[in-house]
Design an enzyme around this catalytic site. Structure first.
Site, PDB file in Angstrom:
ATOM      1  N   PRO A  70     -18.054  -8.289  52.953  1.00 54.48           N
ATOM      2  CA  PRO A  70     -18.524  -8.878  54.202  1.00 54.48           C
ATOM      3  C   PRO A  70     -18.589 -10.396  54.178  1.00 54.48           C
ATOM      4  O   PRO A  70     -19.003 -10.992  53.182  1.00 54.48           O
ATOM      5  CB  PRO A  70     -19.943  -8.312  54.361  1.00 54.48           C
ATOM      6  CG  PRO A  70     -19.954  -7.065  53.561  1.00 54.48           C
ATOM      7  CD  PRO A  70     -18.954  -7.241  52.464  1.00 54.48           C
ATOM      8  N   ASN A  71     -18.169 -10.982  55.282  1.00 60.02           N
ATOM      9  CA  ASN A  71     -18.251 -12.425  55.566  1.00 60.02           C
ATOM     10  C   ASN A  71     -17.249 -13.278  54.801  1.00 60.02           C
ATOM     11  O   ASN A  71     -17.159 -14.483  55.052  1.00 60.02           O
ATOM     12  CB  ASN A  71     -19.680 -12.953  55.323  1.00 60.02           C
ATOM     13  CG  ASN A  71     -20.686 -12.235  56.195  1.00 60.02           C
ATOM     14  OD1 ASN A  71     -20.502 -12.166  57.409  1.00 60.02           O
ATOM     15  ND2 ASN A  71     -21.712 -11.652  55.598  1.00 60.02           N
TER      16      ASN A  71
ATOM     17  N   GLU B   2     -16.386  -7.494  38.675  1.00 63.76           N
ATOM     18  CA  GLU B   2     -17.161  -8.061  39.780  1.00 63.76           C
ATOM     19  C   GLU B   2     -17.020  -9.582  39.745  1.00 63.76           C
ATOM     20  O   GLU B   2     -17.254 -10.186  38.698  1.00 63.76           O
ATOM     21  CB  GLU B   2     -18.633  -7.669  39.575  1.00 63.76           C
ATOM     22  CG  GLU B   2     -19.579  -8.379  40.506  1.00 63.76           C
ATOM     23  CD  GLU B   2     -21.056  -8.212  40.099  1.00 63.76           C
ATOM     24  OE1 GLU B   2     -21.379  -7.316  39.286  1.00 63.76           O
ATOM     25  OE2 GLU B   2     -21.870  -8.998  40.608  1.00 63.76           O
TER      26      GLU B   2
ATOM     27  N   ARG C  66     -17.362 -20.980  56.453  1.00 58.85           N
ATOM     28  CA  ARG C  66     -18.686 -20.465  56.097  1.00 58.85           C
ATOM     29  C   ARG C  66     -19.293 -21.299  54.958  1.00 58.85           C
ATOM     30  O   ARG C  66     -18.751 -21.316  53.847  1.00 58.85           O
ATOM     31  CB  ARG C  66     -18.517 -19.015  55.623  1.00 58.85           C
ATOM     32  CG  ARG C  66     -19.760 -18.398  55.047  1.00 58.85           C
ATOM     33  CD  ARG C  66     -19.417 -17.080  54.355  1.00 58.85           C
ATOM     34  NE  ARG C  66     -20.629 -16.465  53.865  1.00 58.85           N
ATOM     35  CZ  ARG C  66     -20.672 -15.534  52.910  1.00 58.85           C
ATOM     36  NH1 ARG C  66     -19.545 -15.112  52.351  1.00 58.85           N
ATOM     37  NH2 ARG C  66     -21.816 -15.028  52.531  1.00 58.85           N
TER      38      ARG C  66
ATOM     39  N   ASP D  30     -21.330   3.779  43.439  1.00 54.44           N
ATOM     40  CA  ASP D  30     -20.857   5.147  43.196  1.00 54.44           C
ATOM     41  C   ASP D  30     -19.339   5.234  43.351  1.00 54.44           C
ATOM     42  O   ASP D  30     -18.665   5.942  42.598  1.00 54.44           O
ATOM     43  CB  ASP D  30     -21.517   6.135  44.170  1.00 54.44           C
ATOM     44  CG  ASP D  30     -22.930   6.504  43.731  1.00 54.44           C
ATOM     45  OD1 ASP D  30     -23.321   6.118  42.607  1.00 54.44           O
ATOM     46  OD2 ASP D  30     -23.629   7.170  44.509  1.00 54.44           O
TER      47      ASP D  30
ATOM     48  N   ASN E  24     -14.971  -8.856  44.995  1.00 50.22           N
ATOM     49  CA  ASN E  24     -16.078  -9.705  45.427  1.00 50.22           C
ATOM     50  C   ASN E  24     -16.720  -8.943  46.570  1.00 50.22           C
ATOM     51  O   ASN E  24     -16.240  -8.980  47.712  1.00 50.22           O
ATOM     52  CB  ASN E  24     -15.583 -11.075  45.893  1.00 50.22           C
ATOM     53  CG  ASN E  24     -16.748 -11.959  46.299  1.00 50.22           C
ATOM     54  OD1 ASN E  24     -17.889 -11.507  46.426  1.00 50.22           O
ATOM     55  ND2 ASN E  24     -16.476 -13.248  46.506  1.00 50.22           N
TER      56      ASN E  24
ATOM     57  N   ARG F 223     -28.861 -19.097  42.608  1.00 52.24           N
ATOM     58  CA  ARG F 223     -29.198 -19.083  44.032  1.00 52.24           C
ATOM     59  C   ARG F 223     -30.472 -18.246  44.247  1.00 52.24           C
ATOM     60  O   ARG F 223     -31.227 -18.043  43.317  1.00 52.24           O
ATOM     61  CB  ARG F 223     -27.988 -18.571  44.827  1.00 52.24           C
ATOM     62  CG  ARG F 223     -26.762 -19.480  44.650  1.00 52.24           C
ATOM     63  CD  ARG F 223     -25.588 -19.040  45.480  1.00 52.24           C
ATOM     64  NE  ARG F 223     -25.892 -19.059  46.909  1.00 52.24           N
ATOM     65  CZ  ARG F 223     -25.185 -18.423  47.839  1.00 52.24           C
ATOM     66  NH1 ARG F 223     -24.124 -17.718  47.487  1.00 52.24           N
ATOM     67  NH2 ARG F 223     -25.533 -18.485  49.114  1.00 52.24           N
TER      68      ARG F 223
ATOM     69  N   SER G 142     -19.538 -18.321  44.257  1.00 52.18           N
ATOM     70  CA  SER G 142     -20.702 -19.145  43.901  1.00 52.18           C
ATOM     71  C   SER G 142     -21.380 -18.549  42.668  1.00 52.18           C
ATOM     72  O   SER G 142     -21.114 -17.404  42.298  1.00 52.18           O
ATOM     73  CB  SER G 142     -21.683 -19.184  45.077  1.00 52.18           C
ATOM     74  OG  SER G 142     -22.225 -17.893  45.310  1.00 52.18           O
TER      75      SER G 142
ATOM     76  N   ALA H  73     -22.487  -9.668  49.885  1.00 51.79           N
ATOM     77  CA  ALA H  73     -23.897  -9.263  49.770  1.00 51.79           C
ATOM     78  C   ALA H  73     -24.061  -7.779  49.390  1.00 51.79           C
ATOM     79  O   ALA H  73     -25.122  -7.381  48.894  1.00 51.79           O
ATOM     80  CB  ALA H  73     -24.626  -9.547  51.077  1.00 51.79           C
TER      81      ALA H  73
ATOM     82  N   TYR I  35     -19.290 -22.229  49.302  1.00 49.58           N
ATOM     83  CA  TYR I  35     -18.107 -21.395  49.033  1.00 49.58           C
ATOM     84  C   TYR I  35     -16.792 -22.169  48.996  1.00 49.58           C
ATOM     85  O   TYR I  35     -15.739 -21.591  48.740  1.00 49.58           O
ATOM     86  CB  TYR I  35     -18.023 -20.272  50.082  1.00 49.58           C
ATOM     87  CG  TYR I  35     -19.232 -19.362  50.026  1.00 49.58           C
ATOM     88  CD1 TYR I  35     -19.477 -18.577  48.904  1.00 49.58           C
ATOM     89  CD2 TYR I  35     -20.142 -19.303  51.086  1.00 49.58           C
ATOM     90  CE1 TYR I  35     -20.591 -17.754  48.834  1.00 49.58           C
ATOM     91  CE2 TYR I  35     -21.258 -18.472  51.021  1.00 49.58           C
ATOM     92  CZ  TYR I  35     -21.473 -17.711  49.884  1.00 49.58           C
ATOM     93  OH  TYR I  35     -22.578 -16.898  49.808  1.00 49.58           O
TER      94      TYR I  35
ATOM     95  N   HIS J  56     -17.617 -13.508  41.916  1.00 51.86           N
ATOM     96  CA  HIS J  56     -18.256 -14.265  42.995  1.00 51.86           C
ATOM     97  C   HIS J  56     -17.765 -15.692  42.946  1.00 51.86           C
ATOM     98  O   HIS J  56     -17.574 -16.253  41.857  1.00 51.86           O
ATOM     99  CB  HIS J  56     -19.781 -14.261  42.845  1.00 51.86           C
ATOM    100  CG  HIS J  56     -20.333 -12.877  42.819  1.00 51.86           C
ATOM    101  ND1 HIS J  56     -20.531 -12.138  43.954  1.00 51.86           N
ATOM    102  CD2 HIS J  56     -20.671 -12.079  41.778  1.00 51.86           C
ATOM    103  CE1 HIS J  56     -20.983 -10.939  43.611  1.00 51.86           C
ATOM    104  NE2 HIS J  56     -21.064 -10.871  42.296  1.00 51.86           N
TER     105      HIS J  56
HETATM  106  C1  DQA Z   1     -20.695 -14.089  47.042  1.00 51.17           C
HETATM  107  C2  DQA Z   1     -22.184 -14.238  46.707  1.00 51.17           C
HETATM  108  C3  DQA Z   1     -22.999 -13.218  47.494  1.00 51.17           C
HETATM  109  O1  DQA Z   1     -24.395 -13.348  47.164  1.00 51.17           O
HETATM  110  C4  DQA Z   1     -22.848 -13.463  48.966  1.00 51.17           C
HETATM  111  O2  DQA Z   1     -23.562 -12.500  49.700  1.00 51.17           O
HETATM  112  C5  DQA Z   1     -21.418 -13.504  49.394  1.00 51.17           C
HETATM  113  C6  DQA Z   1     -20.452 -14.196  48.548  1.00 51.17           C
HETATM  114  C7  DQA Z   1     -19.846 -15.182  46.351  1.00 51.17           C
HETATM  115  O3  DQA Z   1     -18.626 -15.028  46.342  1.00 51.17           O
HETATM  116  O4  DQA Z   1     -20.375 -16.182  45.870  1.00 51.17           O
HETATM  117  O5  DQA Z   1     -21.063 -13.066  50.466  1.00 51.17           O
HETATM  118  O6  DQA Z   1     -20.260 -12.845  46.576  1.00 51.17           O
END
Ligand code: DQA
Length: 289
Positions: free
Chosen positions: A10-11, A98, A18, A87, A74, A107, A102, A77, A23, A100
């Site tokens: 998401p996002n 996994e 954003r 799962d 990634n 944070r 940031s 959230a 980011y 990210h």
């Molecule tokens: C994120 C970090 C997450 O906490 C956040 O909700 C994101 C982006 C990152 O790439 O830094 O949407 O995964």
């Protein structure tokens, strides 16, 4: 080509606009372009997917579970609370990393928790695009070791085993510019199989150079800047960093030696899969001697 999934949660479709101070300024398309360029060098076919919907991400993972070999995710959230995603990663049983953009550990407290961490090989956070590239390397390190283990089950000789190891590493890691094996012969190391520029150091006394030091110390040595290390036996002005991993069972049989033209190319992750492969080689030698 080997297919690896790159999943953005998401996002992440809003990257570029954003919170650029967190980011960065790359759009998702630009980020994917950089991943694709790197993946191509690793001989990997990336399959990209972004969704703001948990279920769609799970559907995508499930529908690719048979033909993909691994994934870099990634989860945005969803990382912090989605047990359904956890799962799903565990159910499809593909090596996953996994990532990210940031640094989630610097944070808000709610971001420090990852419910998917335990079902992933690693969590890489805070390196921007580089998080994804290293994530791919971790997946490839895992798959490379699996491939070597499979090969060793039917390998005809130690020579074939060394050659397979060197080949897998050279194929999968563009930053590994010279990959080779040195074998212990008396009190010397003798170069055996390698891919890369010919080396003038075909025999190295144990204790000399970084190669010799790793065998003497019986441990892996990572040198981020070879020019700053007085032990380094120069063989190419292009070499900037090096890792040497002893092949060690009941004794030390030799070592995996890798040079890179990139400074600081080797991380703990490299150490992890290389030590794994060195252990597999030592076990093979002891079973077949
Ligand atoms: C994120 C970090 C997450 O906490 C956040 O909700 C994101 C982006 C990152 O790439 O830094 O949407 O995964």
């Amino acid at each position: 080509m080997r297919k690896i999934l790159f999943i953005h949660g998401p996002n992440l479709n809003l990257l570029g606009e954003r919170e650029p101070e967190i980011y960065g300024h790359l759009t998702l398309a630009q980020l994917n372009e950089q991943i694709a360029a790197f993946a191509q060098k690793c001989q990997v076919e990336p399959a990209f997917f972004q969704s703001n919907h948990e279920g769609q991400i799970i559907d995508f993972m499930q529908s690719h579970r048979r033909e993909a070999l691994g994934m870099v995710i990634n989860a945005g959230a969803l990382t912090h609370y989605s047990y359904a995603l956890r799962d799903a990663i565990s159910a499809i049983n593909l090596p996953a990393v996994e990532v990210h953009l940031s640094d989630i550990h610097r944070r808000e407290a709610f971001r420090h928790v990852s419910v998917i961490r335990e079902v992933c090989l690693a969590q890489i956070s805070g390196l921007g695009v580089e998080s994804y590239l290293r994530g791919l390397e971790v997946v490839l390190g895992f798959l490379g070791r699996e491939e070597l283990q499979k090969f060793l089950k039917t390998a005809a000789s130690a020579d074939d085993a060394y050659r397979a190891c060197v080949k897998i590493l050279k194929r999968d890691f563009p930053k590994y510019n010279w990959t080779g094996i040195y074998l212990v012969e008396g009190n010397e190391l003798v170069v055996h199989n390698y891919i890369g520029a010919p080396t003038p150091h075909t025999r190295i006394p144990i204790g000399q150079g970084i190669c010799g030091a790793a065998v003497a110390a019986e441990e892996t040595i990572i040198v981020p800047d070879v020019n700053a290390d007085p032990r380094y036996l120069a063989c190419s002005i292009e070499t900037k960093s090096e890792i040497v991993v002893p092949i060690q069972g009941r004794r030390i049989y030799g070592e995996i030696d890798i040079d890179s033209h990139t400074p600081g190319a080797f991380h703990e992750y490299d150490r992890h899969w290389l030590e794994g492969m060195a252990k597999d080689l030592a076990e093979f030698l002891e079973m077949n001697q």
